[in-house]
Each structure stands twice: as structure tokens, then as C-alpha cells.
Scaffold this motif. Structure first.
Motif, short mmCIF file in Angstrom:
data_model
loop_
_atom_site.label_atom_id
_atom_site.label_comp_id
_atom_site.label_asym_id
_atom_site.label_seq_id
_atom_site.Cartn_x
_atom_site.Cartn_y
_atom_site.Cartn_z
N ALA A 29 0.93 -1.44 0.10
CA ALA A 29 0.21 0.05 0.03
C ALA A 29 1.12 1.74 0.03
N GLY A 30 2.51 1.74 -0.18
CA GLY A 30 3.15 2.31 -0.19
C GLY A 30 3.17 2.81 0.56
N LEU A 31 3.15 2.69 2.31
CA LEU A 31 3.12 3.14 3.74
C LEU A 31 4.84 3.19 3.62
N ILE A 32 5.25 2.17 3.43
CA ILE A 32 6.67 2.23 3.93
C ILE A 32 8.20 2.01 2.93
N ARG A 33 9.04 1.68 2.89
CA ARG A 33 10.13 0.78 2.22
C ARG A 33 11.09 0.95 2.68
N LYS A 34 11.81 -0.90 2.69
CA LYS A 34 12.73 -0.06 3.47
C LYS A 34 14.23 -0.45 3.32
N LEU A 35 15.08 0.44 3.67
CA LEU A 35 16.42 1.34 3.33
C LEU A 35 17.47 -0.05 3.69
N ALA A 36 17.37 -0.18 5.26
CA ALA A 36 18.42 -1.92 5.18
C ALA A 36 18.23 -2.69 6.54
N SER A 37 18.13 -3.78 6.88
CA SER A 37 17.29 -4.69 7.87
C SER A 37 16.71 -3.70 8.69
N GLY A 38 15.63 -4.13 8.43
CA GLY A 38 14.79 -3.26 10.53
C GLY A 38 14.59 -1.80 10.14
N ILE A 39 15.15 -0.83 9.39
CA ILE A 39 15.01 0.12 8.90
C ILE A 39 14.36 0.59 8.06
N TYR A 40 13.54 1.32 8.48
CA TYR A 40 12.45 1.51 7.29
C TYR A 40 12.14 3.33 6.78
N SER A 41 11.44 3.66 5.91
CA SER A 41 11.44 4.89 5.09
C SER A 41 10.00 4.82 5.59
N TYR A 42 9.49 6.15 6.02
CA TYR A 42 7.59 5.96 5.75
C TYR A 42 7.70 7.43 4.52
N LEU A 43 6.20 6.55 4.01
CA LEU A 43 6.34 7.49 2.34
C LEU A 43 4.72 8.33 3.19
N GLU A 142 18.20 -4.88 17.13
CA GLU A 142 17.86 -6.63 17.19
C GLU A 142 18.43 -7.72 16.79
N ILE A 143 18.99 -8.39 17.10
CA ILE A 143 19.56 -9.34 17.09
C ILE A 143 18.76 -9.93 15.41
N ARG A 144 17.26 -10.42 15.31
CA ARG A 144 16.81 -10.34 13.93
C ARG A 144 15.89 -9.48 14.05
N PRO A 145 15.82 -8.68 12.82
CA PRO A 145 14.68 -7.67 13.01
C PRO A 145 13.95 -8.44 12.03
N ARG A 146 12.10 -8.11 12.03
CA ARG A 146 11.41 -9.33 11.25
C ARG A 146 10.21 -8.17 11.36
N PHE A 147 9.23 -8.86 11.00
CA PHE A 147 7.36 -8.74 10.88
C PHE A 147 8.03 -6.73 10.38
N GLY A 148 8.94 -6.38 9.13
CA GLY A 148 8.93 -4.55 9.31
C GLY A 148 8.67 -3.93 9.90
N VAL A 149 8.05 -3.04 11.02
CA VAL A 149 8.04 -2.00 11.60
C VAL A 149 7.72 -2.48 13.10
N MET A 150 7.53 -3.86 13.22
CA MET A 150 7.07 -4.73 14.08
C MET A 150 8.27 -5.40 15.14
N ARG A 151 9.15 -5.00 14.20
CA ARG A 151 10.50 -5.84 15.53
C ARG A 151 11.21 -4.64 14.64
N SER A 152 11.40 -3.52 14.67
CA SER A 152 12.79 -2.84 13.60
C SER A 152 13.63 -2.54 14.48
N ARG A 153 14.63 -1.60 13.76
CA ARG A 153 15.64 -1.57 14.68
C ARG A 153 15.83 -0.30 15.16
N GLU A 154 15.34 0.10 13.94
CA GLU A 154 14.47 2.67 14.24
C GLU A 154 13.24 2.04 14.56
#
Lengths: 571, 571
Positions: A29-43, A142-154
Motif C-alpha cells: 500500500a506504499g506506507l513504507i520502504r526498506k532502507l536496510a534490515s529493520g530500518i524503514y522509510s515512511y512514505l 535487534e539481533i533478528r529484525p523482522r515483521f517490518g515495523v513490528m520488530r525494527s531497529r529504528e
């Protein structure tokens, strides 16, 4: 907003990187894009949702008497050394040196910074209570970032901290925060439960988690069907009734059980229920080993064990450690004759009669084991260690407990004096006596709420936003090429905007199917479709994203209709 | 807000750490507290000002067609390596490794991240123009953080980035942003100028800075009294008219000038005006040395020299380098006989007749030096190198230039294809041809605006907020112990709040002097004082913080009066 000018890159395909539905839909739906593992840009669409959530939180925090501050990202190591957490925190805390070689961390949480701020300003009990919060980006590696914004590093957190003169004051503040959190999640439109929770690394005396119920949740919670009792499964307790039948204590026997070590195999071998077996699990806490006993039919709850031991971390002993300490491999260890190891036992274990357990020798078990006779456990080490199971009785009312999965979106703690004592945050009380302030802390995972809301509100076509956090209230879809269609659409759009309704007009030159699919995907609660057929009858079609219900509304009445619908769903 | 419940720790003493008035007042008025060098916490009063500024910026950016995004703090090194800036950026960029040893920086700016985002989503010219912005914390490890939030290591920026198909598109977007910035600073209520500026490390073709005029400003700007010309002094040009009198060229002479090396000493020794002397300054650019010539009466402008050389950095040569290269110490270097060094000269130098310059030998100067005869300069290296001076003629209209000091609060750049080419951010144009997007970038120092606003708006008693960014519109001061006073105050307070006016009621049990001083210090635009004397006449006293003007208003009319005053100052 006109969609032709809105930066909304939707995706038809489900991105391979996304495991759970909220992550998939946030990408599609174009809410986010991944920049790096567990790090997202918000559109832009994601930012709109984010800001709505932030505003609801802000309003309710202020209403509850909290005041907004904005604290730094970079924290000097000295503060974290004062609390001791510079050493306790693992690699999830990112550390960085400045150009002068001074140590900093990128704030994973702000207890140290806020305690430092307040100890420098607040001297007298008259300045209390004080309740400060902020909404800010946190970094945890996080050792294992996952599930998008659910368990992200930022991620963005609302973190709040309260300072009171005494425990009574903290209790009142805590209750206010509990109520504010309840209002926040209600206003956002989520189905959630507040559950008793473990205090973990933050420390403190008691805490509640706010869990959004969703099957994909990483946490399990137990809650009573009938009363208000609810707790994280890590802490949940139940009332177990056991038929106390008379049974003669038989003599202990050592039995050869070659290669038979699982509870299942033992049940078969001895023709005995797992609830009559004593499972002995060896853990390492610091540099000592302990043995934890639960029944074979129960699961050991590590959090309960850790809390009883009063340490920050425990781990299972390795095979080598087990053999070295007991002489037997895992699966053949038992409490009978176990030397130099502290034993901690679940109370249900102590009620077993003529049970089975490992003989501390490879390929041998004891049968007719009777606690108290064949081994003893210190009274203070007989404590609840098991994980409760669905259907067990509520400790408050006796009704059956249910188990559900949840996503933690909020967590409130009674910290007590953990930080104020370590960091000397004291005040003078009414008698001029110096005492540490009593603290509480209150977190909300702002970005995680977006994911949790989607986990709870979606279908196969996309997101179904609750109105209060929907990026737009209504989407207007002109379908067809007649000029009149676009004129009517533009007119409705302009009038809705003028009334303060957040409308988006899909003025793109796309096929109807694309427009319908995108409208469903991005999950706008109300869709108004304007087409040739309807206009001949002077009507437009309203469709609700949540129920799928469709109604026809006269063109002249549509603006008023939408305004009423939106307002009623926002209040 | 009731002040008794507001976390507002004001200070009577001026903190020693603060050099400039805005820093002093932000500490004294309880807006900020220092956590570490160049790192500040914002207290509730500061957050209120911050959010008002952010909202004005947000509104004007959206009005100008920009869309809000929220980009990460942590940037993978790979992106910065693509643009080349991973290596170009000095220690002001903080670098950090994650637990898997991957390199990241803490974003000092976001050209790389936004270019990466857009190149992954935008493929066709139909998706352009695109203009995205965010409001976010940036980290730059300043070598000498100072002046509070003016030059801090952590600060909030609005940074925006535009993408256009061609230069014409960029020109239009840039103009829109120029106008949006003008509206933003006008709405905030600041006296400012937009000046032509250097593009510095961000790169690109042209740029404007928005400068808040204030004596403590770190930048100097030149502006025309009459027309619109204004430029950072680093770039400013002027028209110099020189009387061209006939003068016979005399023979070059080498003169012993023991220990005479400053222009001042030379003027005395030779009895000659500094404008007839050739100042020769040696700079190192990369691994080559250049000699820059300006008249003795002029200042060399390093930015003009650097831009002419087309390099990112230059530095003055050391004494050792000068002696090694020229055989003479600094002060005795000159262009006559200077070998193997590229000479760059200001045009005014080339018009000197019978001038004086160093002889490239310790304690010797030449006199009767004539450019063209005694030394030559390549035609393309005769370029404007001097810093303009107050009163010189405007290059556009000939009227005198003025020089003022300013604080840079905004900066807009035409980036062109610097990042899109380096990072392959291309689109297909109307003809299906791939071309790099044309970018612009647009920054506002959000937190710095607070400091700049105070530098421009204060007196000896404290801050004088412009209404649009004042933390509260009006402060209500009940003075005296009669119950009626507090009743009237409460009534006015409640009615103002109900009308949407941001009022603060000083309900603290403090002496009148303390209340008056705090009201002045925190700078609320309108003060309403309620006391016994006034109430006997059924009036309250209104005092304006900016003009000091006082008026008496009937109790019955005060609410309407304040509402009108506030609204008129907000529109």
C-alpha cells in the motif's frame, strides 16, 4: 489530496521479504520502504497514519496531566554507567564515539537521561508529581529484525516518565496512565487487552502490557473469560485442582531405560501419565547451576524461574555442563541424589506420588519417586514455575482461562527507586528529609501500532483502517470518461475538504479495476463511486471498507451524508 | 495551562556556559537544558515553540505541493559510497557499526537516502515533479559546538528534496520553495533576507540562504539599499570605480625592508596607500599550491578563491611550505619571479601602477611593480577575489551596499544531477530516453530558528516572542491575596481557553515581583494583570511585551479584547 499528485507507489505483487500480512500490506500500500534490515522509510501515506496515532497519544497524555519534552538521541556513556546499564545492555544498544573519543549510545530508552534532567531541576516535594513524555525515534540493534515495523531497529516510541514523592503517588499516577493508555487504544479503534507483565530489563516492581489481539502476535496472553484477570503467559497463574487420592508410597526402584529419555517415550515405557513424571531442567544463572523441576505434562516458564532467582538472564545448561555436574546426559537427570545443585520445584511436583525421574546415570530412571522422602527442596524454592494452559481455572474467579496471541503496543512500569537511587535523584520531603523520587515509566510503540492495526484489520484485498487512524477518511472514485462524472467528483471533493473531511480524489487516468483495487488495498474506510449509471438516477454509491455494505445516496445529499458518517466514526 | 502545574524551571542567574543572549535566555526561561556539549533536552516550554515552528513549516510546505515523508536516522555506508560522500565527509559525520559489523552513519543530511528511495520507485517522467520533505533530528559532530541550539551536534531540520524532469522544472520548483520559505519566515514573524549563497559541501549550481538579521549572526551578508540584490558576503560582488589617472611606469626596485611585512608597516615605510600594494597569499588546494593576489587594502575572499579553483577545500599554506616553495617567509612573498606556482589575481590588482610587493626574499620588497610588465597572470585567472565592503556600489543598480550580520535559518539549493547521476536515479522521458532526474534540496534549521528568533526579539528582561511562535499567547497574573482576584483570573483564563486562546495562568504562590519577572523572561506577548486597585474600578491591566504599552480594559470586555488582539497578530 488528488491522487494524481500523491506519492503513492502501490505494488501488485507481495514482496518476498515480508512474512506477515501487515508487513506485506504496508509495502504494497506504499506506507513504507526498506532502507536496510529493520530500518524503514515512511512514505506520505505512512506519515499520515503515523501522525494521527501521535496526535491521539499526545492529546491523551496531556489530558492525563503529562507534559511533552524532547530529549536527545545521543546519550553520554557516563549517565548509563551511573545506572549500571552501560555494562548490562548487550549489543542491542548501539554505541558510538564522538570526534573527541567520548563514548555515547544512541538512546534505546531514556530513563537515564530523564532522571539526570529531573535530578538537576527538582529539589522539593512541592514540585512533584511530575510526568514527562516525548515522542521520538529509538534505536535498538535487534539481533533478528523482522515483521517490518513490528520488530525494527529504528522505531518511534512515546516514552513517558513519572516522578512522585511516595508509593501512593506512584500508584495514582500509574492508574492515570493505565486509564490514558486504555483511552488511547480505544480511540485508535483497536481490540486490545491490558495484561500483567514481566518487568524485564527496565526493572521495577509491577507492570502492564497493552496487547493488540492478533494471531500473528509474538506474545501469548492468558485471560479470564469472566473476570478482568489477564496476564502475559510468562507470568500468568492458574488454580489447578488435583484429585488427592490415597496412594501408598512404594519403594524407590532404579530401572534400566536404554535411550528412553523423552516424556513421551517414558509414558509408553512406564505406562504412566506425564503428570506423574518429574522433568528436571538445568539452567545457568551467572556462574551457578540450578535444577528446575516441573511435571512431565507441564512446560517450564523461564520467566518465572528467572524472576524467582532474581537475575537478569538465565540460560539452559549445555550437554557438557550437565554431564560434568551430574554425571548423566540430559534426559537422565533427576533430583534424587543430585548434589551441590540448588533445586527449585513447582508445587505440583511436590504432590507427585510414586513418580518417575532420571537417575543421574545414562540409561537409568527411578520409579516410585516420592518428593520429601527421596529428595527435598527448600521451602522458599517451591514456587510456581509452570506455564498455564488453556482452560485452567482463573486464580481470581475460578472460571476457565483462555489463551490468545497479542502484539505488545504499550507497556507501563512501576519503576520505584531503581534509577533515582542509582543516580541520586532525591528530593526533600515535608520534613526536610532527603529521599529518592519514586518513578514510573510508560511506553507506546508508535510505529508498531501501525502494524498491529493492520494485523487486526485487513482482508484478502488489503488494509481496513479504523477511521481515527485512516490516512484519509473517504476516497472518491470517478469511473468513466464523461466530463460530468469528473465534475461531480470534483464538486463533492471540494465540498468535503471545505468541511474538514480528509478526502482523496482518484483523478488518475487508470482503469476502474486499478482504482477499485488500490482503494481496497490502501484501506480508506468510505469509498464514494461516481459513475454514469448512478448519475442517470442522480445517485452515487457509498461502500464501507469494513463491512462491504453498499448504499446509494443522492448526489445532493452525499456531502452531508459523508460528513455525518465520518464524524460519527471519529467520536 | 496553570503555571503551578507546568514544568518551567526558570533561572535567575545567567549560566556561565552561555555566550550569546539567545542561549542564555533559552536556559534561563526553561526552554532547554544541556545534556552534553552541543546536545540539548527541550523542556515543555521549548517543545511548545518548536511545534509551532514545525506546524508553520509543514503547512507551507504542503501548500507549495511538497509531501511529508519520514526517513531513517541510520544510513547504510553503501549509499554514501555511491555518492562518494562516505569518503568526503569529515568527522562531523558520526559513523557506527551494527552488531554484524556493517557500517552506518547517523544521518547528517538525506540526499543519498531520498535519491535511493526515489530511484527505486519512479521510472517515468509522468511521475514528476516530485517534492518530498521531512522534519527530523540530524546529527553532525561539530568541532566546536556553541551558542546553544544555534550550532549544536543534534538538531531538528526540515529537509526537502525535489525531483524534476528538466532544468525548467527545477527552476519552477525552486521558485515555489523560495516563495514558501519567504512565507514561512514571514509567518513566524522574523526580519530576514534571502541572499545568494555558496553551495558548499552539498554541491550544486546555485543556492539562496535565508538569513535572520541579528548582530550576533555568524554570517555576514551584503545587501543593496535600493534594489533586491543581497548575497552572503562570501559571494557578494560590487562595482568598484577607480580613477584612472595617468602615471608613468617606473623601474622596478628591490628595497631592504627589514622586519616590515604587514600592510600597515609597509604603508608607513613606503608612504604609499595599501590599495597600491599587492598582497600575495599562498593556499594549498589538494596537493598544489596557488598564489592569490588582492590589493593591500582588500580582504581575500576564500570562498571565491575556492570556487574558482573548483575544489571542495583549500587551506592557507604553512610557514614551512611557503619558505620551501618561494624561498621567503610569509610577508615577503610576491608575484614577481615567482616560479612554478599558479597565480590568481583580483582584477583590481592588475590595474595597480608602480605598486609594492614582496621580493621572495626575507626582508626585501619590490617597489614600482607593474602587473603585465613584471609578472603575468593567465587571463582566466584574473577573477573577483575580494570581499566587498560597506558602501561599495551594487552591481545591479549602483546604489551603496550595506553589510549586516545574519543567522542562516534556511538554505535552498539547485543540486542538478550531482546525486542522480552518481546514484543512477534516472527516468524515461517523453521519448523513452533515460536521463538523470534534476534535483533540488531545501533545508530549514528548525531548532536554530528558536535561537534566531530570540536574538532578534529580546530585551534586558527576557524574550519577546512573535505571537505566531509564542509558547502561550497570553499570561494572566493575579496579584494579591483577595479571593476575588483569583476568581476573576480563573474566570478570564477559562473563557480564553474555551475560545481557543493559549493562556497560561500564573497561579503560583509567589511574590508579584517573581511573577512579573518570569512573565517578562518567558516573553509571552500579552500580559493581563489582575489586582485590587484595578478591580475597584472594574478593570484589568493589559501590557504588551514588545512595546511595553499598557492599557486598562473593563473586566467584562477583557476576553473579547484579548481574542481580537491575539487573532489579529496571528493572521
Amino acid at each position: 489530496m488528488r491522487m494524481s499528485q500523491f506519492y503513492l507507489p502501490t505494488l501488485k505483487e507481495t514482496p518476498a521479504e515480508a512474512e506477515i500480512v501487515s508487513h506485506q500490506l504496508m509495502l504494497r500500500a506504499g506506507l513504507i520502504r526498506k532502507l536496510a534490515s529493520g530500518i524503514y522509510s515512511y512514505l506520505p501515506l505512512g506519515v499520515r497514519v503515523l501522525q494521527k496515532i501521535e496526535n491521539i497519544i499526545r492529546e491523551e497524555m496531556v489530558r492525563a496531566g503529562a507534559q511533552e519534552v524532547f530529549l536527545p538521541l545521543l546519550h553520554p556513556a557516563e549517565l548509563w554507567k551511573e545506572s549500571g546499564r552501560w555494562y548490562d545492555m548487550g549489543p542491542e544498544m548501539m554505541r558510538v564515539k564522538d570526534r573527541k573519543d567520548h563514548d555515547f549510545c544512541i538512546g534505546p530508552t531514556h530513563e537515564e537521561v530523564i532522571t539526570d534532567l529531573v535530578r538537576n531541576e527538582v529539589r522539593s516535594y512541592k514540585q512533584l508529581p511530575l510526568n514527562l513524555f516525548q515522542i521520538q525515534t529509538k534505536v535498538r540493534d535487534e539481533i533478528r529484525p523482522r515483521f517490518g515495523v513490528m520488530r525494527s531497529r529504528e522505531f518511534i516510541m512515546k516514552d513517558g516518565y513519572s516522578f512522585d514523592l511516595d508509593e501512593k503517588g506512584l500508584d495514582e499516577t500509574y492508574q492515570k496512565m493505565f486509564e490514558a493508555y486504555t483511552r488511547i487504544f480505544e480511540r485508535i479503534g483497536l481490540e486490545f487487552r491490558a495484561v500483567e507483565a514481566d518487568t524485564g530489563a527496565i526493572g521495577g516492581k509491577s507492570s502492564h502490557e497493552f496487547m493488540v489481539l492478533a494471531e500473528s502476535g509474538e506474545d501469548a496472553i492468558a485471560y479470564c473469560e469472566d473476570c478482568e484477570y489477564a496476564a502475559n503467559l510468562e507470568l500468568a497463574q492458574s488454580e489447578i485442582s488435583i484429585k488427592e487420592e490415597y496412594e501408598e508410597l512404594k519403594d524407590l526402584e532404579k530401572i534400566s531405560t536404554p535411550n528412553i529419555k523423552s516424556i513421551k517415550d517414558l509414558e509408553k515405557f512406564f505406562d504412566l501419565d506425564g503428570c506423574k513424571m518429574i522433568k528436571t531442567l538445568l539452567y545457568v544463572a551467572g556462574d551457578t547451576m540450578v535444577a528446575a523441576l516441573v511435571r512431565g505434562c507441564d512446560e517450564l516458564n523461564e520467566v518465572k524461574l528467572r524472576n524467582h532467582l532474581g537475575v537478569a538472564n538465565i540460560r539452559m545448561a549445555t550437554d557438557e555442563e550437565i554431564i560434568e555436574k551430574t554425571g548423566a546426559p540430559a534426559g537422565f537427570v533427576g533430583p534424587v541424589g543430585l548434589k551441590n545443585i540448588r533445586i527449585i520445584a513447582d508445587p505440583l511436583v511436590m504432590r507427585i506420588k510414586n513418580g518417575v525421574t532420571g537417575a543421574n546415570e545414562a540409561d537409568y530412571h527411578y520409579r516410585n519417586v516420592n518428593p520429601g522422602r527421596d529428595f527435598t527442596v527448600a521451602e522458599e524454592d517451591v514456587v510456581d514455575l509452570r506455564t498455564v494452559q488453556e482452560g485452567e481455572a482463573c486464580v481470581h474467579c475460578g472460571k476457565p482461562l483462555r489463551i490468545a496471541r497479542g502484539i505488545e503496543v504499550g507497556h507501563i512500569f512501576k519503576l520505584g527507586t531503581k534509577y533515582s537511587e542509582a543516580m541520586g535523584a532525591t528530593i526533600l520531603d515535608e520534613n526536610g528529609k532527603e529521599r529518592p523520587m519514586i518513578m514510573g515509566c510508560y511506553g507506546i510503540g508508535v510505529t508498531r501500532i501501525i502494524g498491529a492495526a493492520i494485523e487486526q484489520n485487513h482482508d484478502e484485498n488489503g488494509i481496513i483502517w479504523p477511521m481515527p487512524i485512516a490516512p484519509f477518511h473517504v476516497i472518491i472514485l470517478p469511473i468513466g470518461k464523461d466530463d460530468q462524472i469528473m465534475e461531480v467528483a470534483e464538486d463533492i471533493y471540494e465540498k468535503l475538504i471545505a468541511q474538514g473531511i480528509e478526502a482523496v480524489l482518484d483523478d488518475r487516468k487508470e482503469r476502474p479495476g486499478v482504482k477499485f483495487n488500490d482503494a481496497d488495498l490502501i484501506g480508506i474506510p468510505i469509498r464514494v463511486t461516481i459513475g454514469n449509471r448512478g448519475l442517470k438516477e442522480n445517485v452515487v454509491e457509498v461502500k464501507y471498507r469494513d463491512t462491504g455494505e453498499e448504499v446509494k445516496v443522492e448526489v445532493d445529499k452525499i456531502v452531508e451524508f459523508i460528513v455525518d458518517e465520518v464524524r460519527s466514526r471519529l467520536s
